[in-house]
Design a protein around this motif. Sequence first.
Motif, PDB file in Angstrom:
ATOM      1  N   TYR A   1       4.731 -51.455 -82.503  1.00  0.00           N
ATOM      2  CA  TYR A   1       5.277 -50.157 -82.114  1.00  0.00           C
ATOM      3  C   TYR A   1       6.175 -49.583 -83.202  1.00  0.00           C
ATOM      4  O   TYR A   1       6.085 -48.405 -83.557  1.00  0.00           O
ATOM      5  CB  TYR A   1       6.055 -50.317 -80.808  1.00  0.00           C
ATOM      6  CG  TYR A   1       6.416 -49.012 -80.156  1.00  0.00           C
ATOM      7  CD1 TYR A   1       5.486 -48.314 -79.404  1.00  0.00           C
ATOM      8  CD2 TYR A   1       7.686 -48.478 -80.298  1.00  0.00           C
ATOM      9  CE1 TYR A   1       5.813 -47.109 -78.806  1.00  0.00           C
ATOM     10  CE2 TYR A   1       8.023 -47.283 -79.700  1.00  0.00           C
ATOM     11  CZ  TYR A   1       7.081 -46.592 -78.950  1.00  0.00           C
ATOM     12  OH  TYR A   1       7.402 -45.394 -78.366  1.00  0.00           O
TER      13      TYR A   1
ATOM     14  N   TYR B   1       5.668 -46.262 -86.109  1.00  0.00           N
ATOM     15  CA  TYR B   1       6.623 -45.175 -86.353  1.00  0.00           C
ATOM     16  C   TYR B   1       7.002 -45.080 -87.831  1.00  0.00           C
ATOM     17  O   TYR B   1       7.146 -43.986 -88.385  1.00  0.00           O
ATOM     18  CB  TYR B   1       7.892 -45.400 -85.526  1.00  0.00           C
ATOM     19  CG  TYR B   1       7.858 -44.774 -84.161  1.00  0.00           C
ATOM     20  CD1 TYR B   1       8.116 -43.417 -83.995  1.00  0.00           C
ATOM     21  CD2 TYR B   1       7.575 -45.529 -83.038  1.00  0.00           C
ATOM     22  CE1 TYR B   1       8.096 -42.834 -82.741  1.00  0.00           C
ATOM     23  CE2 TYR B   1       7.551 -44.959 -81.778  1.00  0.00           C
ATOM     24  CZ  TYR B   1       7.811 -43.607 -81.638  1.00  0.00           C
ATOM     25  OH  TYR B   1       7.776 -43.033 -80.391  1.00  0.00           O
TER      26      TYR B   1
ATOM     27  N   GLU C   1       6.273 -39.554 -76.916  1.00  0.00           N
ATOM     28  CA  GLU C   1       6.971 -39.824 -75.660  1.00  0.00           C
ATOM     29  C   GLU C   1       6.063 -40.544 -74.661  1.00  0.00           C
ATOM     30  O   GLU C   1       6.496 -41.456 -73.955  1.00  0.00           O
ATOM     31  CB  GLU C   1       7.481 -38.514 -75.046  1.00  0.00           C
ATOM     32  CG  GLU C   1       8.651 -37.872 -75.767  1.00  0.00           C
ATOM     33  CD  GLU C   1       8.242 -37.124 -77.028  1.00  0.00           C
ATOM     34  OE1 GLU C   1       7.025 -37.066 -77.327  1.00  0.00           O
ATOM     35  OE2 GLU C   1       9.131 -36.603 -77.729  1.00  0.00           O
TER      36      GLU C   1
ATOM     37  N   TYR D   1       5.716 -44.105 -75.674  1.00  0.00           N
ATOM     38  CA  TYR D   1       6.956 -44.838 -75.434  1.00  0.00           C
ATOM     39  C   TYR D   1       7.103 -45.229 -73.968  1.00  0.00           C
ATOM     40  O   TYR D   1       7.450 -46.374 -73.643  1.00  0.00           O
ATOM     41  CB  TYR D   1       8.152 -43.987 -75.873  1.00  0.00           C
ATOM     42  CG  TYR D   1       9.487 -44.655 -75.653  1.00  0.00           C
ATOM     43  CD1 TYR D   1       9.850 -45.767 -76.399  1.00  0.00           C
ATOM     44  CD2 TYR D   1      10.370 -44.185 -74.686  1.00  0.00           C
ATOM     45  CE1 TYR D   1      11.073 -46.392 -76.196  1.00  0.00           C
ATOM     46  CE2 TYR D   1      11.593 -44.806 -74.476  1.00  0.00           C
ATOM     47  CZ  TYR D   1      11.933 -45.907 -75.230  1.00  0.00           C
ATOM     48  OH  TYR D   1      13.132 -46.522 -75.023  1.00  0.00           O
TER      49      TYR D   1
END
Length: 291
Positions: free
Chosen positions: A51, A55, A237, A240
């Motif tokens: 994850y 990013y 979002e 996430y």
Amino acid sequence: MLVWLALSFINGSMVHTFLRHSLFFEDPRYIMFIYMVVNDALLLTLVTTLYVVSYIFFKIHASICCLLVMTAVLTTRSTPLILAGMSLERYISICFPLHYGHMCTVPRTIVLIIFILALTAIVPLTDLFITLAKERPGFFYISIFCDQSLLFRHSSIYTKNLVFDSLYFSFVALTLLYTYCKIMLAARAASSDLVSVKKARNTVALHGVQLLLCMLAFVVPSMQAQLIALFPLYSLEIRYVNFLLVYIIPRFLSPMIYGFRDEKFRKYWARHLTCRGGTSRVRPSVLLKIK
């Protein structure tokens, strides 16, 4: 990252407690439990790494992504089988207490763990072999966004995993349902030790909740793709929120089920957390009190 650090501390303290006290080495229940804790800790570390990498770097080398994804897939699929094994252990201890000593032994528990690892390795290995056969040469030398669906993207892989997961989860679900019903019947027939029967029943019920949460890891990705297609501006979002639902929240249940609910383990774990851990050898008088 803060959630990962908190869960890593909890899991690490549990593993340390297990290793410090030899009485846990002789109990199949705690061996299976600590295997689940290590499995979940490794899974959480891998998915958090993936994850964060997505990013920071966005794209990474496909061979590195393959190693991370295959290990994550193996640990993800190990959890339901561990739950089934732990439920069977509870079922045997309640329904066959006189045979428990020779049915649930440490060597058999080790064999079961090896079998779980071998069975769950089938899926990532077959994904790899199909990708090697179907993709163009040099595919693993390019840089990609590290996602399982982008790495193992051939349609036959999706079909294979769909069939495997259907059979796999059906077996685990039937095992949990069978053990829960048998323990419920034992609870009605029991004239003594109702507390142990009730605890075993609640434990298997919690394993069922864990299984449902584990199934989210196989349902959410397809839903996530559709949501991102509908709301492309909120893709980060959406990913996430799904990350929290699929990987973070289920990891909280494992410490609760045994770390907090099991009196014996909680006693030594609390001693370790308060920096009062004893030696690995336990006095016979203490063992008698525990029994």
